[in-house]
Design an enzyme around this catalytic site. Structure first.
Site, mmCIF file in Angstrom:
data_model
loop_
_atom_site.group_PDB
_atom_site.id
_atom_site.type_symbol
_atom_site.label_atom_id
_atom_site.label_comp_id
_atom_site.label_asym_id
_atom_site.label_seq_id
_atom_site.Cartn_x
_atom_site.Cartn_y
_atom_site.Cartn_z
ATOM 1 N N LYS A 104 88.995 90.042 -14.284
ATOM 2 C CA LYS A 104 89.193 88.646 -14.265
ATOM 3 C C LYS A 104 89.283 87.829 -13.252
ATOM 4 C CE LYS A 104 88.947 85.845 -18.298
ATOM 5 N NZ LYS A 104 88.253 86.151 -19.385
ATOM 6 N N GLY A 216 89.660 73.999 -32.250
ATOM 7 C CA GLY A 216 88.838 73.665 -30.957
ATOM 8 C C GLY A 216 87.664 73.995 -31.109
ATOM 9 N N GLY A 218 85.042 73.924 -29.601
ATOM 10 C CA GLY A 218 84.220 73.926 -28.198
ATOM 11 C C GLY A 218 83.183 74.958 -28.748
ATOM 12 N N ASN A 219 82.832 75.948 -27.382
ATOM 13 C CA ASN A 219 81.990 76.916 -27.635
ATOM 14 C C ASN A 219 82.203 77.975 -28.536
ATOM 15 O OD1 ASN A 219 81.053 79.542 -26.933
ATOM 16 N ND2 ASN A 219 79.303 78.345 -26.173
ATOM 17 N N ALA A 220 83.222 78.450 -28.666
ATOM 18 C CA ALA A 220 83.425 79.412 -29.681
ATOM 19 C C ALA A 220 83.698 78.811 -31.092
ATOM 20 C CB ALA A 220 84.681 80.166 -29.257
ATOM 21 N N GLY A 221 84.474 77.663 -31.181
ATOM 22 C CA GLY A 221 84.814 76.955 -32.400
ATOM 23 C C GLY A 221 83.732 76.300 -32.931
HETATM 24 P P1 NAD Z 1 85.589 75.521 -24.749
HETATM 25 O O1 NAD Z 1 86.059 74.702 -23.580
HETATM 26 O O2 NAD Z 1 84.139 75.190 -25.145
HETATM 27 O O3 NAD Z 1 86.318 74.969 -26.089
HETATM 28 C C1 NAD Z 1 87.876 74.640 -26.237
HETATM 29 C C2 NAD Z 1 88.068 73.685 -27.127
HETATM 30 O O4 NAD Z 1 89.470 73.445 -27.490
HETATM 31 C C3 NAD Z 1 87.534 72.294 -27.091
HETATM 32 O O5 NAD Z 1 87.089 71.632 -28.228
HETATM 33 C C4 NAD Z 1 88.773 71.567 -26.510
HETATM 34 O O6 NAD Z 1 88.927 70.211 -26.670
HETATM 35 C C5 NAD Z 1 89.911 72.368 -27.376
HETATM 36 N N1 NAD Z 1 91.099 72.142 -27.068
HETATM 37 C C6 NAD Z 1 91.728 72.183 -25.702
HETATM 38 N N2 NAD Z 1 92.909 71.928 -25.858
HETATM 39 C C7 NAD Z 1 93.416 71.785 -27.037
HETATM 40 C C8 NAD Z 1 94.634 71.937 -27.780
HETATM 41 N N3 NAD Z 1 95.657 71.494 -26.918
HETATM 42 N N4 NAD Z 1 94.521 71.727 -29.053
HETATM 43 C C9 NAD Z 1 93.380 71.996 -29.731
HETATM 44 N N5 NAD Z 1 92.107 72.053 -29.208
HETATM 45 C C10 NAD Z 1 92.436 72.081 -27.965
HETATM 46 O O7 NAD Z 1 85.829 76.966 -24.485
HETATM 47 P P2 NAD Z 1 85.517 78.068 -25.242
HETATM 48 O O8 NAD Z 1 84.767 78.898 -24.530
HETATM 49 O O9 NAD Z 1 85.096 77.770 -26.734
HETATM 50 O O10 NAD Z 1 86.870 79.059 -25.254
HETATM 51 C C11 NAD Z 1 87.706 78.717 -26.341
HETATM 52 C C12 NAD Z 1 88.722 80.180 -26.507
HETATM 53 O O11 NAD Z 1 87.967 81.067 -26.917
HETATM 54 C C13 NAD Z 1 89.315 80.480 -25.051
HETATM 55 O O12 NAD Z 1 90.517 81.109 -25.564
HETATM 56 C C14 NAD Z 1 88.559 81.569 -24.636
HETATM 57 O O13 NAD Z 1 89.194 82.438 -23.723
HETATM 58 C C15 NAD Z 1 88.133 82.161 -25.911
HETATM 59 N N6 NAD Z 1 86.799 82.953 -25.777
HETATM 60 C C16 NAD Z 1 85.553 82.321 -25.517
HETATM 61 C C17 NAD Z 1 84.623 83.105 -25.199
HETATM 62 C C18 NAD Z 1 83.276 82.307 -24.985
HETATM 63 O O14 NAD Z 1 82.265 83.189 -25.109
HETATM 64 N N7 NAD Z 1 83.087 81.127 -25.160
HETATM 65 C C19 NAD Z 1 84.553 84.486 -25.438
HETATM 66 C C20 NAD Z 1 85.727 85.004 -25.680
HETATM 67 C C21 NAD Z 1 86.806 84.479 -25.742
#
Ligand code: NAD
Length: 428
Positions: A104, A216, A218-221
């Protein structure tokens, strides 16, 4: 330890590692090797205007293949956090049995205070500092929090300039036009959904009977909410960093994402809708505002933490009403919360399995880059589904046979695979 001081993510890793070591009866020597990263590279990187930042690459373990893991740009990205995330990557790659190790990287900076040009400079400076240690056969970074396909594009370009050759396999999560893989955007969520559906089949539950809350968007959610909605689940609550919304009758995540895009946040979209300023067709239902803390404790069947680490703690775990938690975020549940959830018969599908679809499609991207032959999205989906279902089957069976949680089963299987590779290399 003071109850109010959260353990660090690395302390959480050490705790579950030690449980796995006991189950596997590992020697002290082997355990010691799994507690420590193989290499830690640090640098001070500078950009124009005199700004400089701490930069890291932690190479945790490469017994099963080249180091693999994202690069995070975040004010709290310190060496302890990056080390924990690197260790979890080694575990995750072993859980889904792909031939990669764990690493990482990070830059301690606040991307919100940097211009696009400065972000590009940070990306290129990180590569100049770490170039001797990375490469398609050594260590393959990827995006993480606040880094994205564009940043990966700059990084690949800088690496290729230094080396004077084409090397798209040095980094994954690139834009499609630079050798990214079809299906990478939705891969993390899609992988988690394959595992969830497999688990529901085992326990005889149908999507149409089940409600879901996602923290959340975001991408994953977002992709998780969208795919689950299309599979027939009822999405009753979603949130982002500014707060969330709840609608008993369910909601279409595409409409919520539309409102968020138009107004900046889910809460702002709700406010605009209530004032009649947002087209009502596009916002469906009659949601009410909730906080992120309320979302975690809401009456629902499936809770999907998809934002931050350590949100389910000793304090709120006892109030969780969901019967299944699908951990798309990394490390959302503390070990103390885990114990409470287990005692309350709440099934946790752990991060190292639930969100491993992301690194699996990153692995596919690397394979496509190396062979310079690109797959259709349908091929990616078939291959992703096979890998996720093989992993979930291994873990569900192992957990059932040994009467342990899915998290412990995932760790034990992964540690066993890593230790086998270390032994075959004569490292232990
Ligand atoms: P992202 O930045 O696209 O989305 C994050 C989301 O979380 C956003 O909607 C943001 O507004 C929200 N957020 C931020 N602070 C917050 C809070 N205090 N309370 C509630 N929501 C909050 O990130 P992502 O890529 O979707 O990653 C999210 C999680 O998934 C992280 O833990 C990341 O490590 C994990 N993850 C992501 C991937 C991937 O492919 N994107 C892969 C493995 C793990």
């Amino acid at each position: 330890m003071d109850k109010n001081v959260k353990k660090t993510p690395f302390e959480n890793y050490l705790e579950i590692l030690s449980d796995s070591a006991n189950i596997l009866d590992l020697s002290e020597n082997v355990l010691e090797k799994l507690k420590n990263a193989q290499n830690i590279h640090t640098a001070e990187i500078s950009i124009s205007g005199g700004k400089s930042f701490h930069a890291y690459r932690v190479q945790f373990n490469n017994a099963r293949g080249p180091f693999k893991g994202g690069i995070r740009f975040h004010p709290e990205a310190d060496i302890e956090e990056v080390k924990a995330l690197a260790a979890l990557m080694a575990i995750k790659c072993a859980v889904v049995n792909i031939p990669l190790g764990g690493g990482k990287g990070g830059v301690q900076c606040n991307p919100k205070e940097l211009t696009e040009k400065e972000l590009e400079e940070v990306a290129r400076a990180w590569i100049r500092a770490m170039e001797p240690f990375i490469g398609p056969e050594k260590d393959i970074p990827a995006p993480d929090v606040y880094t994205n396909p564009q940043i990966m594009g700059y990084m690949m370009d800088e690496f290729e300039k230094i080396q004077g050759r084409s090397a798209p396999g040095v980094i994954t999560g690139k834009p499609l036009a630079l050798g990214g893989s079809a299906g990478r955007g939705s891969a993390t969520a899609q992988g988690g959904v394959y595992v969830l559906l497999d688990y529901l089949k085992k326990i005889g539950k149908k999507p149409s009977e089940l409600t879901v809350a996602v923290q959340g968007l975001g991408n994953a959610g977002f992709y998780a909410a969208d795919i689950l909605h299309k599979e027939g689940f009822k999405i009753i609550a979603v949130s982002d960093s500014k707060g969330g919304i709840y609608a008993k009758e369910g909601m279409n995540p595409e409409n919520i994402a539309f409102g968020k895009k138009e107004c900046g946040s889910i809460s702002a979209a709700l406010e605009a809708k209530n004032k009649g300023e947002l087209c009502s067709e596009k916002t469906c239902c009659s949601p009410v505002a909730i906080t992120n803390a309320q979302l975690l404790e809401i009456e629902c069947d499936i809770l999907v933490p998809a934002a931050l680490d350590r949100v389910l703690t000793e304090e709120n775990a006892k109030n969780v009403k969901a019967s299944i938690i699908l951990e798309l975020a990394n490390g959302p549940t503390t070990p103390e919360a885990d114990a409470i959830l287990e005692a309350n018969n709440i099934v946790v599908i752990p991060d190292v399995l639930a969100n491993a679809g992301g690194v699996t499609v990153s692995y596919f991207e690397w394979v496509q880059n190396i062979q310079n032959f690109y797959w259709e999205e349908a091929d990616v989906q078939v291959k992703l589904k096979n890998i996720m279902l093989k992993a979930s089957n291994d873990i569900f069976n192992f957990a059932e046979e040994n009467k342990i949680s899915l998290r412990k089963a995932s760790f034990v299987l992964a540690v066993k695979r890593i230790v086998t590779a270390m032994k075959l290399r004569g490292r232990v």
